[in-house]
Design a protein around this motif. Structure first.
Motif, PDB file in Angstrom:
ATOM      1  N   PRO A  97      -1.239   8.796  -3.479  1.00  5.60           N
ATOM      2  CA  PRO A  97      -1.575   9.229  -4.839  1.00  5.60           C
ATOM      3  C   PRO A  97      -0.763  10.407  -5.364  1.00  5.60           C
ATOM      4  N   HIS A  98      -0.400  11.372  -4.508  1.00  6.42           N
ATOM      5  CA  HIS A  98       0.309  12.551  -5.013  1.00  6.42           C
ATOM      6  C   HIS A  98       1.743  12.253  -5.428  1.00  6.42           C
ATOM      7  N   LEU A  99       2.266  11.050  -5.106  1.00  8.94           N
ATOM      8  CA  LEU A  99       3.619  10.667  -5.520  1.00  8.94           C
ATOM      9  C   LEU A  99       3.626   9.679  -6.682  1.00  8.94           C
ATOM     10  N   ARG A 100       2.462   9.365  -7.203  1.00 12.25           N
ATOM     11  CA  ARG A 100       2.396   8.423  -8.314  1.00 12.25           C
ATOM     12  C   ARG A 100       2.481   9.174  -9.652  1.00 12.25           C
ATOM     13  N   ASN A 101       3.125   8.527 -10.605  1.00 18.39           N
ATOM     14  CA  ASN A 101       3.232   9.060 -11.972  1.00 18.39           C
ATOM     15  C   ASN A 101       3.927  10.416 -12.039  1.00 18.39           C
ATOM     16  N   VAL A 102       4.810  10.670 -11.061  1.00 14.88           N
ATOM     17  CA  VAL A 102       5.584  11.915 -11.090  1.00 14.88           C
ATOM     18  C   VAL A 102       7.079  11.633 -10.939  1.00 14.88           C
ATOM     19  N   GLY A 103       7.476  10.387 -11.126  1.00 19.68           N
ATOM     20  CA  GLY A 103       8.890  10.050 -11.056  1.00 19.68           C
ATOM     21  C   GLY A 103       9.414   9.783  -9.673  1.00 19.68           C
ATOM     22  N   ALA A 104       8.566   9.549  -8.689  1.00 17.98           N
ATOM     23  CA  ALA A 104       9.027   9.219  -7.339  1.00 17.98           C
ATOM     24  C   ALA A 104       9.725   7.868  -7.354  1.00 17.98           C
ATOM     25  N   ARG A 136      -8.526  -3.536  -4.318  1.00 14.96           N
ATOM     26  CA  ARG A 136      -8.949  -2.243  -3.783  1.00 14.96           C
ATOM     27  C   ARG A 136      -7.730  -1.384  -3.496  1.00 14.96           C
ATOM     28  N   ASP A 137      -7.745  -0.177  -4.007  1.00 10.33           N
ATOM     29  CA  ASP A 137      -6.712   0.812  -3.706  1.00 10.33           C
ATOM     30  C   ASP A 137      -7.225   1.642  -2.532  1.00 10.33           C
ATOM     31  N   LEU A 138      -6.697   1.373  -1.360  1.00 12.20           N
ATOM     32  CA  LEU A 138      -7.187   2.018  -0.138  1.00 12.20           C
ATOM     33  C   LEU A 138      -6.733   3.476  -0.063  1.00 12.20           C
ATOM     34  N   PRO A 139      -7.432   4.290   0.671  1.00 13.42           N
ATOM     35  CA  PRO A 139      -7.012   5.685   0.825  1.00 13.42           C
ATOM     36  C   PRO A 139      -5.777   5.790   1.708  1.00 13.42           C
ATOM     37  N   ALA A 140      -5.057   6.893   1.562  1.00 15.56           N
ATOM     38  CA  ALA A 140      -3.887   7.120   2.407  1.00 15.56           C
ATOM     39  C   ALA A 140      -4.326   7.414   3.833  1.00 15.56           C
ATOM     40  N   PRO A 141      -3.766   6.711   4.827  1.00 17.03           N
ATOM     41  CA  PRO A 141      -4.132   6.998   6.218  1.00 17.03           C
ATOM     42  C   PRO A 141      -3.935   8.490   6.536  1.00 17.03           C
ATOM     43  N   GLY A 142      -4.866   9.043   7.288  1.00 17.16           N
ATOM     44  CA  GLY A 142      -4.819  10.458   7.633  1.00 17.16           C
ATOM     45  C   GLY A 142      -5.656  11.325   6.730  1.00 17.16           C
ATOM     46  N   PRO A 197     -12.597 -19.678  -4.532  1.00 13.49           N
ATOM     47  CA  PRO A 197     -11.433 -19.198  -3.768  1.00 13.49           C
ATOM     48  C   PRO A 197     -10.346 -18.636  -4.682  1.00 13.49           C
ATOM     49  N   GLY A 198      -9.563 -17.718  -4.133  1.00 13.61           N
ATOM     50  CA  GLY A 198      -8.478 -17.146  -4.915  1.00 13.61           C
ATOM     51  C   GLY A 198      -7.878 -15.928  -4.243  1.00 13.61           C
ATOM     52  N   PRO A 199      -6.969 -15.235  -4.941  1.00 12.27           N
ATOM     53  CA  PRO A 199      -6.262 -14.099  -4.350  1.00 12.27           C
ATOM     54  C   PRO A 199      -7.061 -12.802  -4.409  1.00 12.27           C
ATOM     55  N   VAL A 200      -6.875 -11.964  -3.404  1.00  6.09           N
ATOM     56  CA  VAL A 200      -7.464 -10.627  -3.327  1.00  6.09           C
ATOM     57  C   VAL A 200      -6.327  -9.638  -3.099  1.00  6.09           C
ATOM     58  N   HIS A 201      -6.385  -8.502  -3.764  1.00  9.14           N
ATOM     59  CA  HIS A 201      -5.310  -7.508  -3.689  1.00  9.14           C
ATOM     60  C   HIS A 201      -5.768  -6.263  -2.948  1.00  9.14           C
ATOM     61  N   LEU A 202      -5.051  -5.926  -1.878  1.00  5.48           N
ATOM     62  CA  LEU A 202      -5.242  -4.664  -1.166  1.00  5.48           C
ATOM     63  C   LEU A 202      -3.990  -3.815  -1.371  1.00  5.48           C
ATOM     64  N   ASN A 203      -4.129  -2.704  -2.052  1.00  9.84           N
ATOM     65  CA  ASN A 203      -3.021  -1.780  -2.248  1.00  9.84           C
ATOM     66  C   ASN A 203      -3.121  -0.696  -1.172  1.00  9.84           C
ATOM     67  N   VAL A 204      -2.064  -0.587  -0.352  1.00 13.29           N
ATOM     68  CA  VAL A 204      -2.148   0.237   0.861  1.00 13.29           C
ATOM     69  C   VAL A 204      -1.106   1.357   0.789  1.00 13.29           C
ATOM     70  N   PRO A 205      -1.532   2.588   0.514  1.00 14.87           N
ATOM     71  CA  PRO A 205      -0.574   3.702   0.435  1.00 14.87           C
ATOM     72  C   PRO A 205      -0.233   4.258   1.814  1.00 14.87           C
ATOM     73  N   PHE A 206       1.030   4.598   1.992  1.00 12.95           N
ATOM     74  CA  PHE A 206       1.476   5.230   3.237  1.00 12.95           C
ATOM     75  C   PHE A 206       2.325   6.449   2.891  1.00 12.95           C
ATOM     76  N   ASP A 207       2.009   7.569   3.509  1.00  7.50           N
ATOM     77  CA  ASP A 207       2.820   8.781   3.330  1.00  7.50           C
ATOM     78  C   ASP A 207       3.866   8.838   4.441  1.00  7.50           C
ATOM     79  N   GLU A 208       4.851   9.689   4.278  1.00  5.31           N
ATOM     80  CA  GLU A 208       5.888   9.873   5.292  1.00  5.31           C
ATOM     81  C   GLU A 208       5.507  10.996   6.255  1.00  5.31           C
ATOM     82  N   PRO A 209       5.967  10.932   7.496  1.00 10.73           N
ATOM     83  CA  PRO A 209       6.796   9.892   8.103  1.00 10.73           C
ATOM     84  C   PRO A 209       6.007   8.589   8.290  1.00 10.73           C
TER      85      PRO A 209
END
Length: 573
Positions: free
Chosen positions: A108-115, A133-139, A164-176
């Protein structure tokens, strides 16, 4: 710490998918999706299918899920990669095919800031997703591995039903994104392979069932329409219902009812030809019972729309209303099997005089005329490709029909037969994109030989899909009807505007298909005689084979009109 949390979260998500019955995942690698890609590569329960192109990957998953009856996971990196999934997600929604769409994202902290490589992926697929579902960032504090496993299990459960149909999981990952090789922990065990969630039968409400039975019991001219349905409709219950009603059963080729060992005594297959005639008004039903989506046949759809005095009963799942003609007067919300069985059990059996016999006479005469014309005409006729495919393919094979003219030719020329052939097509949104990949997905399911009937423009749209066939050693025969452009537009009003038609609607591609096939490791041949098709279809282990049939667009328009006219005249003689 972040890298370890990414690995744990990705492994938990993959384990959750496996425990919920997922056995296949289509992966287009990228940087941000590294934890998911590695997690899939390090286990042996879910087969990861490598792809290079996200759009082709998504349509491959669509075909694999439709043919296998299991949801397939999709994995991509962040940014426009996720947007390239969108056409297949739309098709999966409208065709009711379960997909688990896993899009990696920036935290989330890298969204809408030009990353870089970051777009707004939350809600990206809109109403096409059954759940997102927009999942939380691991950690982060609310991101234990269990959260990811539970999200995966919930996604599978929603994707398989009741609609039946599609389901969306949005999975954020921070670096490293991942640990160094020295610090990356080896998996302690393989994920547990669990069964798919059970989808309970949906039975009709008693009051709706009573109203439908009452309408059917009092009618004298009942009609049962079996429209397209992914995976096919339940053939035996619907055929038995038509028998109990004494009703003609108009079976779309995508319904699964035209061919097979079920009772086909009431199945009609040439209605598209004789319902074009004004005299078809004499066949107006007083009650229409419809299963599946709107039929492929425009003539049938128009015939049903004109039957304004009839009671129209639509049997369909909750959460959807497939009635573009707005003719439904009774809604039976249930799965097709439960609805057909419940109706048959409560109906009063009776004969309907000459109602069924006259439909059968018209249909038999039209069918005989269509088959005779297809086999006798001297010029290369695209309708004959369907006749020859039905002859040559073994029982259990699949004809995958491209949109525009191929699926319409299947509707006209596929005859009712005991030899079971599955017929599939991307008829949810009716697009010509991704057709090659969807057919390869069907081939990957391993349910039997697959032959793709496709036009030249549609093949051009998804040449990238051929890479997966080469990469994964799949067998697919592609019968390409090369009429030098888009033949479907010759049937539409713009064909009369000659000053713009050829360049802006017919759009000849001028592609060297033999050279293009070679670039993807596919074989190519020109079909000089229909007798050569059986040899092209025979034998496993032949990889991707493109059989090019060159036809003339204008002449094929004339031949289609001749075939339909002769069949109509024969039907009403």
């Amino acid at each position: 710490m972040v890298a370890a949390a990414n690995t744990a979260a990705a492994r938990a998500l993959v384990a959750g998918l496996a425990a919920a019955g997922v056995r296949d995942a289509c992966v287009t690698p990228g940087s941000r999706s590294t934890p998911l890609t590695v997690a899939l590569a390090e286990q042996d329960v879910i087969r990861p299918w490598l792809h290079l192109d996200e759009r082709s990957s998504a349509f491959f998953a669509l075909g694999l899920a439709r043919a296998s009856g299991r949801p397939v996971a999709l994995v991509c990196t962040s940014g426009t990669a996720a947007a390239n999934f969108h056409p297949a997600v739309v098709e999966a929604d409208l065709s009711r095919v379960p997909l688990i769409v896993c899009t990696a994202d920036r935290p989330p902290h890298l969204r809408n800031v030009g990353a870089p490589q970051t777009i707004d992926q939350v809600g990206l697929y809109g109403v096409s997703a059954r759940h997102e579902r927009d999942l939380p960032a691991p950690g982060s504090p609310d991101a234990s591995p269990q959260v990811f496993g539970q999200a995966a299990a919930q996604a599978v459960e929603v994707s398989v039903g009741p609609l039946p149909g599609p389901v969306h999981l949005n999975v954020p990952f921070d670096e490293p994104l991942i640990e160094s090789p020295a610090d990356h922990p080896a998996p302690t065990s393989s994920p547990q392979a669990g069964p798919l969630p059970q989808v309970p039968s949906i039975t009709p409400r008693p009051d709706a069932l009573e109203a439908a039975v009452e309408a059917l019991d009092r009618c004298e001219r009942p009609l049962v329409v079996a429209g397209p349905e992914s995976g096919g409709l339940p053939a035996e219950p619907i055929a038995a219902l038509a028998l109990a009603l004494g009703a003609p059963l108009l079976a779309d080729p995508l319904s699964g009812l035209r061919t097979g060992g079920h009772d086909r005594t009431h199945v009609l297959d040439a209605y598209d030809a004789f319902l074009r005639d004004p005299r078809a008004g004499a066949l107006a039903p007083d009650c229409v019972l419809r299963f599946g989506a709107a039929p492929t046949s425009k003539a049938l759809n128009q015939f049903l729309a004109r039957a304004t005095a009839a009671t129209h009963i639509l049997c369909d799942l909750p959460g959807s209303f497939r009635d573009p003609n707005a003719v439904t007067t009774r809604r039976l919300t249930a799965d097709a099997r439960s609805a057909a069985n419940a109706l048959r059990e409560q109906l009063s059996g009776r004969a309907n005089g000459d109602w069924l016999p006259q439909w059968r006479r018209h249909d038999a005469r039209a069918r005989q005329s269509l088959d005779a014309y297809a086999l006798a005409v001297a010029d290369p006729f695209e309708g004959r490709a369907v006749v020859e495919l039905q002859r040559a393919l073994p029982a259990g094979a699949t004809i995958f029909a491209g949109n525009s003219m191929p699926v319409r030719d299947v509707d006209s020329f596929l005859t009712s037969d005991e030899k079971a052939l599955a017929v599939a097509s991307n008829r949810g949104a009716n697009g010509i994109d991704g057709v090659v990949s969807s057919a390869l997905g069907h081939a990957a399911a391993g349910t039997g030989p697959v032959a793709l009937l496709i036009g030249d423009i549609s093949l051009y749209h998804d040449f990238n899909g051929l890479w997966a066939g080469m990469r994964h050693g799949l067998d697919l025969t592609v019968v390409m009807l090369n009429n030098g452009g888009s033949a479907i537009f010759h049937y539409l009003p713009q064909a009369a505007h000659e000053h713009v038609f050829e360049e802006w609607f017919a759009t000849p591609s001028n592609v060297d298909f033999a050279a293009a096939a070679g670039a993807y490791g596919a074989s190519h041949c020109l079909l000089d005689d229909w007798s050569e098709l059986e040899a092209a279809l025979s034998g496993p282990g032949n990889g991707i084979r493109i059989v090019e049939v060159r036809t003339d667009r204008v002449r094929n328009l004339e031949m289609h009109e001749e075939a339909w006219t002769k069949a109509n005249e024969a039907a009403w003689a």
